[in-house]
Every structure is written in C-alpha cells, then in structure tokens.
Design an enzyme around this catalytic site. Sequence first.
Site, short mmCIF file in Angstrom:
data_model
loop_
_atom_site.label_atom_id
_atom_site.label_comp_id
_atom_site.label_asym_id
_atom_site.label_seq_id
_atom_site.Cartn_x
_atom_site.Cartn_y
_atom_site.Cartn_z
N THR A 127 -38.30 -77.05 -13.23
CA THR A 127 -38.69 -77.40 -14.59
C THR A 127 -38.16 -78.78 -14.98
O THR A 127 -37.08 -79.19 -14.55
CB THR A 127 -38.15 -76.36 -15.61
OG1 THR A 127 -38.22 -76.90 -16.94
CG2 THR A 127 -36.70 -76.00 -15.33
N SER A 162 -30.32 -74.53 -21.18
CA SER A 162 -30.20 -73.07 -21.37
C SER A 162 -29.74 -72.48 -20.05
O SER A 162 -29.82 -73.13 -19.01
CB SER A 162 -31.53 -72.43 -21.78
OG SER A 162 -32.39 -72.32 -20.65
N TYR A 164 -31.25 -70.27 -18.44
CA TYR A 164 -32.44 -70.25 -17.59
C TYR A 164 -32.64 -71.61 -16.91
O TYR A 164 -32.80 -71.70 -15.70
CB TYR A 164 -33.68 -69.89 -18.41
CG TYR A 164 -34.94 -70.50 -17.85
CD1 TYR A 164 -35.53 -69.98 -16.71
CD2 TYR A 164 -35.53 -71.62 -18.43
CE1 TYR A 164 -36.67 -70.56 -16.16
CE2 TYR A 164 -36.65 -72.21 -17.90
CZ TYR A 164 -37.22 -71.68 -16.76
OH TYR A 164 -38.33 -72.26 -16.22
N HIS A 165 -32.64 -72.68 -17.71
CA HIS A 165 -32.84 -74.01 -17.11
C HIS A 165 -31.74 -74.29 -16.09
O HIS A 165 -31.99 -74.90 -15.04
CB HIS A 165 -32.86 -75.08 -18.20
CG HIS A 165 -34.08 -75.05 -19.07
ND1 HIS A 165 -34.08 -74.50 -20.33
CD2 HIS A 165 -35.36 -75.47 -18.86
CE1 HIS A 165 -35.30 -74.61 -20.86
NE2 HIS A 165 -36.09 -75.19 -19.99
N LYS A 168 -32.38 -73.01 -12.64
CA LYS A 168 -33.26 -73.87 -11.85
C LYS A 168 -32.48 -75.07 -11.27
O LYS A 168 -32.77 -75.53 -10.16
CB LYS A 168 -34.42 -74.39 -12.71
CG LYS A 168 -35.30 -73.29 -13.31
CD LYS A 168 -36.38 -72.85 -12.34
CE LYS A 168 -37.46 -72.06 -13.05
NZ LYS A 168 -38.51 -71.57 -12.13
#
Lengths: 379, 379
Positions: A127, A162, A164-165, A168
């Site tokens: 991302t 975040s 989530y980020h 990645k």
Amino acid sequence: MYLSARHHEVAVLDNFSKRNWELELNAQPLIPVSPLLNRVRAWREVTGRHIGIFVGDLCEYNRVREVLRDFQPDAIVHYGEQPSAPFSMMDQRRCVMTQVNNIAGTLNILWAMREYAPAAHLVKLGTMGEYGTPNLDIEEGFIEIEYKGRKDVLPYPKQAGSFYHLSKVHDSHNITFACKVWKLRSTDLHQGVVYGIATDETELDPRLATSFHYDEIFGTALNRFCVQAIAGIALTVYGKGGQTRGFLNIRDTLRCVELSILNPPGAGEYRAFNQFTQMFNVLELAETVQREARELGIEVAISHLSNPRVEAEEHYYNPRHQKLLDLGLQPHLLSDVLVDSMLTALRDHAGRIRREVILPQVRWDGASLPAAKTLAPVC
Amino acid sequence: MYLSARHHEVAVLDNFSKRNWELELNAQPLIPVSPLLNRVRAWREVTGRHIGIFVGDLCEYNRVREVLRDFQPDAIVHYGEQPSAPFSMMDQRRCVMTQVNNIAGTLNILWAMREYAPAAHLVKLGTMGEYGTPNLDIEEGFIEIEYKGRKDVLPYPKQAGSFYHLSKVHDSHNITFACKVWKLRSTDLHQGVVYGIATDETELDPRLATSFHYDEIFGTALNRFCVQAIAGIALTVYGKGGQTRGFLNIRDTLRCVELSILNPPGAGEYRAFNQFTQMFNVLELAETVQREARELGIEVAISHLSNPRVEAEEHYYNPRHQKLLDLGLQPHLLSDVLVDSMLTALRDHAGRIRREVILPQVRWDGASLPAAKTLAPVC
C-alpha cells in the site's frame, strides 16, 4: 477473472476470512458477492474458462506448501491479508490478529516458495500508506541518499499510519530479505486507494460482482462519498480534508498485476511499484461528488468531522509512479463522467445502503475504546 | 539485580521460554543458571532486597494487562523476545514463531500500557542489527535527509540481516506509531554485541550467575572465541572476518537501561539509542583472543569458515553512539586484561564445554534445510 480472461491458468487459495470479518462487524458489501464456488461456476458458464479453487489458510504452513507443490505457479498474486486500517485500530485483539495474520501468511508463502517454487514471482499487494507523508518526494521503494559525503540506495523510510499499514511495512522488509538470501523474486505493489464498482469481467454477469464497500471499516473515500450522496448523508470529510493520496480506478488494478507478471524481476530481485494513477485530496473528491450529484438532481452537503485518525491534514505529497507506466499501463482516469456513472449505478442499489455503518466510530487515539481500569472482555 | 541494587522496586514477568528453546536445541549456558525463584531468593539472602515475580506470557494479553494494572510500573524493561538470529533462520516454524512471539508480545505491552500505564516508559531491547551495513553513517534511530531540494527527519532506513533482526525492526516501527497515536513514551536500545561473563551483582553469589552462551545459536562472537580457545577448537571466523559490529561489556548493558530510565522521554516521544561502546571486526576479535590465549600458554588457530550467513564481509561502518555517553555512560572498554580474565574464568568451567554445539549448522541461504519436494515434518 482478469487473468483468466487473458488466458493465464489461474487457481485461487482462499479461506473466506474477509467474509467472517464482514459478519463480525455486520459490514457487508453493497452489492451481494456470490460464494466463490458459484462465481467460479458462473465464470465457466460465461467464458468457458476454468479457475481452480484451493481452500486453506495462509497461516497453515502445510496447506500453503501443498498448494505450491501441486499447482506449481509461475506467479503468486498475494491478496490474502486483513485489508482494513480501522479494523486494525479497533482493539488489541484485532490489531494483533491483523499483524500476525498478515506477517505469518506472507512468511509462509516465502518459505513455501523457497521449498517448492523458488523461481516463481511473488506479486504482493502492498500500500502507498506504507510511506506516510514525509516532507520529501516519495520514490518507488528505494531512495538514493547522500549523507555526509557518502551515498547509498536504501529502502525508502516508512512511516505507516495504522497497525494495518504497518503490517504491510513489515511484509515489505521480510520479502526484501527473503529475496536477498534465497534468491526469490518479488514485486511489491504499493497500491493507492481504489475506486469504482465494476470491471469488464464483473459486468459479464451479476454473479461475478466484486466487493464494493462503503462502511467505515472496509470502505474507501470516493466510493463512500458516492454512497453517501445517494443516501442523502452529508459527505464525511475527516478533518480539513487536505489529506492527499494516490488513487486508481478498479479497472487498472488487475492490469498492474498482469504487467508485473508479464515483466518479472530477476532472481533475487525485490522491486516496488507505486500503483496509482492520480492524486487527490479528500476535500476535492467530496466536492467532485457533490457537483456530480447536483447534476443528477441530488443536493448533498459536505461535513468536516473531527478526524478519527492521527494524520497530517495538510502536507507535501509527491510520490513517483512511473514504473507501471513504463511497462505500458494506460490509466483509466477519474472524470466527472465516471463519477456520474458510479452515482447512477449505485442508485440501483440504494435500498441496500445501511446508514449506520458509514460514520466513523474507530478513533486512532483510543478514545473510542472501552474505559481503562476494567478487565471486561475487549469486545 | 542491577536496578534492585540501586533501590529501584523491581518485578519480573517471565514465562521461561528461553529455557525451553535451550532444551529444544540442547544449548544450555556454560555456567548453570538457577531457576528464577531460587535466584530471587538468593538475591534476598545476599542483599536483603525483594524482587517480585509474575509468571506469564507476553502473548497472553489478559495476563499482560493484569500485571500492568497490579504493579503499576514507572518503567517497563522489555527483554522478553526470542533473541537469536540463527534460531530464526532454522526453519519455517522457528522463523514464524520468532516474529509472531516478538511482535505480538510487544504489541500487547503497548496496548496494556495504553490501558493501565499510559505514563510509563517502555525501555525496549532492540539491536544494532536493525540497521545492517549501509554505505552511510548510521545515526541513532533517525536521519535528516535532504533530497531534491527538500528536507525531513525520517526513521533511519533498516536493512536487517535475519528474521530475528527483522522482528526488532517491526517492533521499532510499531512502537514509534504507538507513541505517536497514544502519547506513550519509549526508548529503543539498539544494542550491539554483548560480551563478558559477570557483573558486580552476579559475582555476589554463584546462584546469581547469568546466562553465558557459546553455542552457534545463542552464543556471540567474542564469548564463543574465548570458549573455543579454552576447549582447543580453532576460532571460527565466518568468511573473511571483516564484518564490523558494535560491542559492549555486559557490565555496561544495565547501566544503559538505568540511564534511560532516569532520563525518560516526554509523552509521545519515541527515541532510539545506539547502545555499544566500541567497534571491532570479527577477525580482530579472534586475533585478540588468540594472542591472550598464547599468554596463558594456549595455542589456538583461527579458521575461516564458509560464511553461513548472507552478509557483507567487508563494508563501511560508522554508527553514532553518543546519546548514552551524553547521559553519563562511562564505558568498560575491552582490553587484553579483560580477555585474559575471561579466559581465566572460563578455565574453571572447561569441563562443561560441549564441542558439538559450536560449529555453525544453520545456513542463511537455506542449504542446511531439508531437501525440497518432500512433505516430511519440518524438523
């Protein structure tokens, strides 16, 4: 479907975990998505082409190696991660699950590649959010730094926004290392925000519809604004709306994957492509949707909410996105016509819009979490 | 013991997992380490000071929050991770376990701090290995980059050299983010290679001995060379031996922790200290041990093994390590006298040296792993 239509032999490995997360949050896509087996059957009826199905969890290593051993892929397109930033910020359980699931799944693929498919090409969905918003131009994965009279090309410093980020970011570091030590090859697609409802393939049959989210957890800015306009809910801009991001049309996403597959990196090479075609700030997008809605006779306001995220609302942003263009990507750009057609298409589904899932409940600073000093269950 | 001796109130949370990993690999420390309860009892007998014990796993969130709620720490010294690079490279199971254990444990501490100890100071054990060996000066955690006419201070780009080192990189990113969004405070100690056997506290009583490893999995370069000299095994330099690293005496490690605790960062601040006092390359260390052994009448050869790791064997290395000195660290430097005293001390334990655990079996490139194309159990 995109790859199958172009005569690639395709098999899917899935454990349906996204549907579980949707159930857990009662956040289903606006347009019903058929079960995988029905979609594969419909695809065969419509196109005569077969897509294989493996059921399994990337976190179960023996299943991953079985699939790689049996299917012997030339390329592995890895979309198998928990994909939502707000989900990862909801509470401890979902945060840890997101990172463990995403990191362990990717590590398992790398180990299984080493064993059974060392020449395969891992195309990994990353991302643009890995980079954050530094006060420098963002390059594609790496940056040449001159410092105190010396020079090196180093991984671009990451400031993800975040858990989530961050998962990645962790993947990117792990994959880079695996390519180096095991001579694997990988393309890390640092994807921007995807918008749009349909592709040439989904339009072949209603049973081939893909996931369109407008809720606070899985929805993304432009899609959510279009749904809000249709539902007569003020467009919810978080904070000032000066947050600038890279965007791309859903029609371009799989083309980018195919271009990566058709032009693989060499053994031992990890490369990153910034996968977006245009930049907008959130307020611009809201204003575009507001304007196009008005053309359709819909008046909708723009509402600046207190930003639930911790992020810069005004910042420099100039990420490079050249490598996919160099490989031949011809972008489907955002236009007033496209927004108009999205709004028109969404009108057919207006009856299914659930207003209660749109407004943000999850706050990055923890203010939405249960009060401290209790040992009550986390949720 | 170091902090307790200096009148800090100390409690330990442990699940004894390191002892399990030692059992699994049959790689026990050279000098027997008493069970925790015996050491705490011995510490009380010797010093009259009490150290609390909590038993529990950092991966069990409810246990972590109970401990933070009940003990209400001012500072949390986080040593609770799988600490070995070769262990993390042995196979898929140990790789995934290392990253999941280290990342989830640290995330749980952060979430529990947010709930129960938001003003506490997390002192986290990181590693100099997070940086790798870039062709630039290494700064302490962050670097000011000038690029195309713009400037920003960004996290130092990380190029870790094993799945273990990567787990620490992931922790650093996660902690940085938690400090930002939850206004937590943390010091990330990027520690170099520790050498030495004893501290003022361990010398008070044999029951207070600390862990001294010389095996390929948990041992580190200088300690291992000393044991090899005593055992009459050629000193095993990996490759050319030009790998340069930062080192510090075990006597300085806890002083660095205490200096961090006594000088905490502000709310929301994440800072990194490079925690080492001197740099050596591996061949220099071997030559020092060889020379000092000769003084004691021991002749030992130096053997250049094929490097089991994937790493640069000749490289630029100039990491800054100023911040702890600025806080008052007075280094115990490596000297011929110190190596001499280590060799002399180790002679008393020569009978317990197990020669079979010293030579490297784990190869970074996977060549030591079971042949592919089988589904035999991983180990």
